[in-house]
Enzyme design. Sequence first.
Site, PDB file in Angstrom:
ATOM      1  N   GLU A  53       0.644  -1.290  -0.525  1.00  0.00           N
ATOM      2  CA  GLU A  53      -0.011   0.424  -0.465  1.00  0.00           C
ATOM      3  C   GLU A  53       1.031   1.363   0.060  1.00  0.00           C
ATOM      4  OE1 GLU A  53      -0.574  -2.568   2.489  1.00  0.00           O
ATOM      5  OE2 GLU A  53      -2.870  -3.248   2.369  1.00  0.00           O
ATOM      6  N   PHE A 115     -11.591  -6.856  12.955  1.00  0.00           N
ATOM      7  CA  PHE A 115     -10.481  -7.848  12.975  1.00  0.00           C
ATOM      8  C   PHE A 115     -10.886  -5.891  11.818  1.00  0.00           C
ATOM      9  CE2 PHE A 115      -8.965  -9.251   8.605  1.00  0.00           C
ATOM     10  CZ  PHE A 115      -8.158 -10.212   9.483  1.00  0.00           C
ATOM     11  N   GLN A 116      -8.708  -6.189  11.749  1.00  0.00           N
ATOM     12  CA  GLN A 116      -8.265  -4.930  10.560  1.00  0.00           C
ATOM     13  C   GLN A 116      -9.184  -3.650  10.840  1.00  0.00           C
ATOM     14  OE1 GLN A 116      -8.442  -7.450   6.713  1.00  0.00           O
ATOM     15  NE2 GLN A 116      -6.069  -7.361   6.985  1.00  0.00           N
ATOM     16  N   MET A 480      24.773   8.361   2.002  1.00  0.00           N
ATOM     17  CA  MET A 480      24.542   9.798   2.559  1.00  0.00           C
ATOM     18  C   MET A 480      25.340   9.030   4.138  1.00  0.00           C
ATOM     19  SD  MET A 480      24.428  12.617   2.406  1.00  0.00           S
ATOM     20  CE  MET A 480      23.135  13.406   0.723  1.00  0.00           C
TER      21      MET A 480
END
Lengths: 573, 164
Positions: A53, A115-116, A480
Amino acid sequence: MANKEMLGADILVNALAAENVEYLFGYPGGVVLHIYDAIFKQDKIEHILVRHEQAAVHAADGYARSTGKPGVALVTSGPGATNTITGIATAYMDSIPMVIITGQVHSTLIGNDAFQEVDAVGISRPCVKHNFLVKDVKKLASTIKKAFYIATTGRPGPVLIDVPKDVTTEMAVFEYPETIEMRSYNPVVTVNSEQIRQAIELILSAKRPVIYSGGGVILGNGVKELIEFTRLLSFPITQTMMGLGAYPATDSQSLGMLGMHGTYEANMAMHGCDVLIAIGARFDDRVTGELEKFCPQAKVIHLDIDPASISKNVKVDIPLLGTVPEVLQELINGLNASGRQASSKDLTEWWGQIDTWRSTDCLRYNRKSDLIKPQYVIEKLYEVTKGEAFIASDVGQHQMFAAQFYKFDKPRRWLSSGGLGTMGFGLPAAMGAQFAHPNESVVCITGEASIQMCIQELSTCKQFDLPIKIIMLNNGFLGMVRQWQEMFYGKRYSQSYVKALPDFVKLAESYGHVGMRIEKPSDVVGALKEGFAIKDRLVFMDFVIDPTENVYPMVAAGKGHNEMVLSPEMESA
Amino acid sequence: MRHTISILLENEAGALSRVAGLFSARGYNIESLTVAPTEDPSASRMTLVTRGPDEVIEQITKQLNKLVDVIKLNDLTEGAHIERELMLVKIQVSTAKEREEIKHLVEIFRGKIIDVGDTNYTVEMTGTGDKLDAFIKSIESAQILEVVRSGVLGIARGSKSLQV
């Protein structure tokens, strides 16, 4: 379509189509299945299935940066929503217009640790311009309208809409509002003519002026006016990393980038200027260096759309609130009407000084090395792509080399996470840009550390046949970090060496792409030409570069612009 | 310097946390904060007291104005204004002498005793923060059982008003 009841999921997809959304970057999951079903049944919007995502949001971001249109992402609840946060924060710091739709558990389950379930509105609140939880299917369309309106107006930014599952399964009439008004949000600013008058007076009195322009010029579509304004005055102009491309880098009035790894001439001009004209830039710490030492002799004019940016870090003498094109046009009109010109005689002296600084050739590097120098790769990339490519970068040394050595003459070609500094941004951002510009060269300049933060997107690139060219500057270090450890931590290279690297050629090939490994300076140009000749496939070019190369010049933390460190190459010359 | 800022904001879920979150995220301090719906139930009125140098206060007001839920705001400190705070104090009064003393003190401060228990009074008092502080100071600390303060409410003097 009017007055017909439909599912919330269909309302959502129809609303996105009404906003002319071409691509929806996303990843399905339980609570958004109705939305995915609605996507399946239409052909106006193409859904791009990413592999994580975070990449959906970066891809939407790359689409937005390269087009100026809002990017849109869709994810499920819980981990889907939390995975978007880095992408949203990246867009927020760089003021990128985006709409992120997160699924949410059924409204009756909210707060039950379902859930979730995650409080997406709460988690995203500090890094969005605004966010919404839709509680009623009847308000879904107007909320989407508001989200696009807020994301794209004023100082742009990401807006998140959290949509509970039941809102997508209930029915309502789809009516998409043409316009929207919000009593608490009015992005229209009227230009203050008295401040314009004062600014013109100050501009005309300047002996050592500098224009310092930033990403706001690009976001606000003020490129044409910036060029006209700068040429009208014959003033030197330096640009922030976010602003690269707004003013042509190859123009003689351009001093290049300023700030921590900006050019000597840009930073010295900033230090010596008597009038600073800041345009769509926000005086970020990487630009200003130590604030106490910033532009010590300058009167400051600051043009910005966001009042909160004015006098936030640096005290401004003349604020000019408004959009970049409108305010610049007012200034241009005022300058033309005044019948006066900035004193060219005085400017000759200033330009003479600037040319002396320029003659130090601060970006010089060792061209005789047996190892590939990263600067050389970018220089040749610029030549091979004729400066026309869309360049997405990751974060680190390669990003600075790209900003220094790829001369952007056009806006929206440089896609880089400036504010948040998000490693992993480059590849998905390049994907978004390639979707938006299918026939253009899109490049991801990256390092072997950054690329591994979103490497899974090589799979998305294969699925959608994206012919992105990955230019990986492989020094085997978090470059860096290693540079700072060398300079400020007694060469104690704590955790900055990347062991156990994969064979990137085989890795690229295993995803179905073309892989190349380039180890000698003499092979660089040939490899680039060969890679860019392959028009229909992703080419992953692994350049094995000098592991000790550092980015110069450098304004170290706590230093002023006039206290730059030049490269050892130059000190010895 | 201390500033009292009046904010009119959308009466939406989460609007309060946007304001509070802004203060914590940017390291500004909140001395007190009160919020309740106005005569128009779709809008809430907030009074926020904060402290900081002028440039910080300027940033605070600009950042608050940027919040999409904020309709309007006014830094009351810039003009003549009135501040009031409501306080409820539960005070231990075990002896007749203590009762008499507290009753007298409440009269002086123009408060009200609104609940009487076997061994305690509950006092209601409004005024500026200073006045409430002074009342608290005038009572033996051992006698104070509980103090509840509303935080500051503010309004501009004269015809000036903060409206949608």
